[in-house]
Design a protein around this motif. Sequence first.
Motif, short mmCIF file in Angstrom:
data_model
loop_
_atom_site.label_atom_id
_atom_site.label_comp_id
_atom_site.label_asym_id
_atom_site.label_seq_id
_atom_site.Cartn_x
_atom_site.Cartn_y
_atom_site.Cartn_z
N VAL A 361 0.83 -1.20 0.00
CA VAL A 361 0.00 0.00 0.00
C VAL A 361 0.87 1.26 0.00
O VAL A 361 0.54 2.26 -0.63
N ARG A 362 2.01 1.18 0.66
CA ARG A 362 2.89 2.36 0.73
C ARG A 362 3.67 2.60 -0.55
O ARG A 362 4.39 3.60 -0.65
N THR A 363 3.55 1.71 -1.55
CA THR A 363 4.21 1.99 -2.83
C THR A 363 3.47 3.05 -3.63
O THR A 363 4.03 3.60 -4.58
N ALA A 364 2.23 3.34 -3.27
CA ALA A 364 1.47 4.37 -3.99
C ALA A 364 2.15 5.72 -3.86
O ALA A 364 2.69 6.06 -2.81
N THR A 365 2.14 6.49 -4.93
CA THR A 365 2.77 7.80 -4.93
C THR A 365 1.77 8.95 -4.76
O THR A 365 2.16 10.11 -4.79
N ASP A 366 0.48 8.61 -4.60
CA ASP A 366 -0.50 9.67 -4.40
C ASP A 366 -0.43 10.17 -2.96
O ASP A 366 0.33 9.66 -2.14
N LYS A 367 -1.21 11.18 -2.66
CA LYS A 367 -1.16 11.80 -1.33
C LYS A 367 -2.31 11.32 -0.43
O LYS A 367 -2.61 11.96 0.58
N ARG A 368 -2.93 10.21 -0.79
CA ARG A 368 -4.02 9.69 0.03
C ARG A 368 -3.48 9.03 1.30
O ARG A 368 -2.33 8.62 1.36
N SER A 369 -4.34 8.90 2.28
CA SER A 369 -3.98 8.19 3.50
C SER A 369 -3.96 6.69 3.23
O SER A 369 -4.51 6.21 2.23
N ILE A 370 -3.34 5.92 4.14
CA ILE A 370 -3.33 4.46 4.03
C ILE A 370 -4.76 3.94 4.02
O ILE A 370 -5.12 3.05 3.25
#
Length: 393
Positions: A361-370
């Motif tokens: 999940v932390r590979t995402a580069t967007d600024k959304r929360s987990i």
Amino acid sequence: MTLSATASAESLPRKSRLATLLEHFAVVEDPRDVRRISHRLDEILLLVVCGTIADCDDYEDIAAWGSAHLDFLRRHLPFEHGVPGERWLTILMNRINPALFAAAFAGWVRESWPSSAGLVAIDGKTSRRSHDRRAGAEPLHLVSAFATTARLVLAAEAVPDKANELAAIPLLLERLGAEEGLKGALVSIDAIATNADIAKAITDQKADYLLAVKANQPTLRAEVEAAFAEAPAGTRDTHADLDKGHGRIEERRTTVVHETDWLDGQRRFPGELRLPKAACLVRAETRVESRGATRTETRYFISSRALAAADAAAAVREHWAIENRLHWVLDVTFADDQSRLRKGHGARNMATVRHFALNLVRTATDKRSIKSRRKIAGWDTGYLEALISSRPL
């Protein structure tokens, strides 16, 4: 190899994290009778990891999500017989060897994030509702290693309870150090590990240690305090910084001295603590003003790296990131403390699944929360595909 051949090899695309994940799943031994297998082990492990990413926190939800997204799962593995139900997921996850599963996780992280070791914080966490009073079983307690800069779980070891954390740390260090996985890292651990054996175990892995000195080691703490009091002013390196916000003012002052020969040489009497390769002492003073009240705290550390004061200040602050960026996220976002898995190896294996899911999940580069990323992954298989199939940079 010629220069052109080297360049060509370096230009080849690296395997996706999903491909690497499935390879490491293959080393986990299937505990079932081969004559009664309908669902492959790698299919089940992929299902529980994807379902956990997609905001499912128990086997019932994971099985339901898998049935609704079977076409997505079949893009990666056959799932010839569909997905198993909640009961079969429970039975299998209870039987999988947790040591092999944890080793597969550590190997996957090492291959997918080969340069993740920077500052590695080691600390323990209890899954509070995983106890079984009828069987007299204590709740699951994991000692985890967390790369604070990369925000990655690197590995974890289970222990019977918090009092046994010290026994797990050498095993964890050995697992982390495979294939020079700890080379160049700074490993920070609370005062429970401030002893010569742990210090040597860390330096043997070509890493450095940052070990806390607390009141439970009164003789050592008094000696460290005296070292700061007696150090000439010109030999002390100091760094100060200030944080303000939301009615709170926090002042931090970090001081370092590098005169540590007395920790590594022959001490005054047998049994007195020696720390190999000690290079500096760190004093971290904090003063917090909030709502009209003032709180002060002074903490001490010993490190085998000759840290400058500014670097020591950053390392001390980063150590506590394991509480906010790992333990808190697992409890609040992945409902780890609410899990009631109590039979077999289920609690231990699902803790490892949550670590797989959190790293992806932390590979995402967007600024959304987990939390938001997990929900979107449950709704949008394209988003989930991007998370599990991303390639290392």
